[in-house]
Write a protein that holds these residues in place. Sequence first.
Motif, short mmCIF file in Angstrom:
data_model
loop_
_atom_site.label_atom_id
_atom_site.label_comp_id
_atom_site.label_asym_id
_atom_site.label_seq_id
_atom_site.Cartn_x
_atom_site.Cartn_y
_atom_site.Cartn_z
N SER A 99 -12.70 8.38 3.27
CA SER A 99 -11.67 9.36 3.59
C SER A 99 -12.06 10.24 4.78
N THR A 103 2.34 -1.51 -4.71
CA THR A 103 2.27 -0.34 -3.83
C THR A 103 2.06 0.93 -4.64
N ARG A 136 -8.47 3.98 8.22
CA ARG A 136 -7.82 2.81 7.66
C ARG A 136 -8.85 2.02 6.83
N PHE A 186 -3.40 -2.21 1.01
CA PHE A 186 -4.61 -1.59 1.57
C PHE A 186 -4.52 -1.53 3.10
N TRP A 241 -2.31 1.40 4.26
CA TRP A 241 -2.71 2.79 3.99
C TRP A 241 -2.96 3.51 5.32
N ASN A 242 -2.31 4.63 5.54
CA ASN A 242 -2.35 5.40 6.80
C ASN A 242 -1.83 4.60 7.99
N TYR A 260 -1.59 0.70 -6.45
CA TYR A 260 -2.74 0.76 -5.54
C TYR A 260 -2.79 2.10 -4.80
N GLU A 261 -1.63 2.62 -4.39
CA GLU A 261 -1.64 3.91 -3.70
C GLU A 261 -2.11 5.03 -4.63
N ILE A 288 -5.92 4.62 -4.72
CA ILE A 288 -6.55 5.03 -3.46
C ILE A 288 -6.57 6.55 -3.32
#
Length: 320
Positions: free
Chosen positions: A316, A90, A133, A121, A124-125, A93-94, A97
Amino acid sequence: MKKVSAALALEFWLRSPHASAFTHPDILQKLAYKVDWLGCFKGHELLCIWPVCLNQDCEVVRPAFVYYVGPMWSPESVSGAEHRRLSTDTNVYESFIAYMAAEYGAVRASLPLGLNDVRVFDWWNYHEPGKPRFTIQPRYTAVLEALQSESMESIIRRFREVRRHELRKAQVLDDVVIGFGALVEELVELYEVTLARQGITIGEDEKKQIHRLVEIVGDGFGEVVTVRAHNDGNKLMYAALLLKDRWSAHLLLKLNNLESRGHNFAVLGMCSAIEWAKNQGCQVFDFNGANSPRRGDDKHSYGAKALLYFDISFDSNGCH
């Protein structure tokens, strides 16, 4: 999180269990217009490297004929305690990203074989309705494994019966020469013919990419295995272009001359390509993709098993 040099990326590549021919800096930097190597550190420890391929407009892309370009972890990270795995995934990867979303506006990757946990992934959001997403697409390749522990006779016994029959017929032909190397022009012509049968016209970018692949083979990173008709001016009837890494051979091009139909040159050439990989010390022969009914069935007819990997993408601005 910061950009790192290609030299450091190569040192990391030599150790990472997720490294492949496609993420070797000397290979990827020829197949992509530009590559940024991103590294995620914990203190001074480099945990993970993620190469980002860019086109002339600095847009994130997946270059043609390229697979598994995504995060590569250090062996120490992979062998760490399981109760820390999700937390580490987490955090790392975050970080990637967030950096890529801000720097490039997008994430485009194909996760290496073995990295099948895509929850970070997907999350995310997750709690941000209306925000973009990730698109996560399951993909499959076909692989022959344990090449070094089997003889070629044993490997051939894994072939579908019709393939074994075709191979026996091709092996007794007296005007066939199995060799190595081909002119770029020959490969481009065969590629055009192969795709034309599917109603597809190739562009100039793909032709240039084949030129680059041949250059990479010439640098010692692979081979072009050929079948030629000796009694027909040594005409190229079949070609398989392969790249090689520490443990795998990757089949990127499998090309047939229209005149080869009915002569089983393709089976003979495929068997020769697998034998080349075995002689090079490879443990795995990767057919690189088995995602359409006909081509997937053809690759599995050589005894290859299916392995799962994932393509992921994120914009994004919310446009997938």
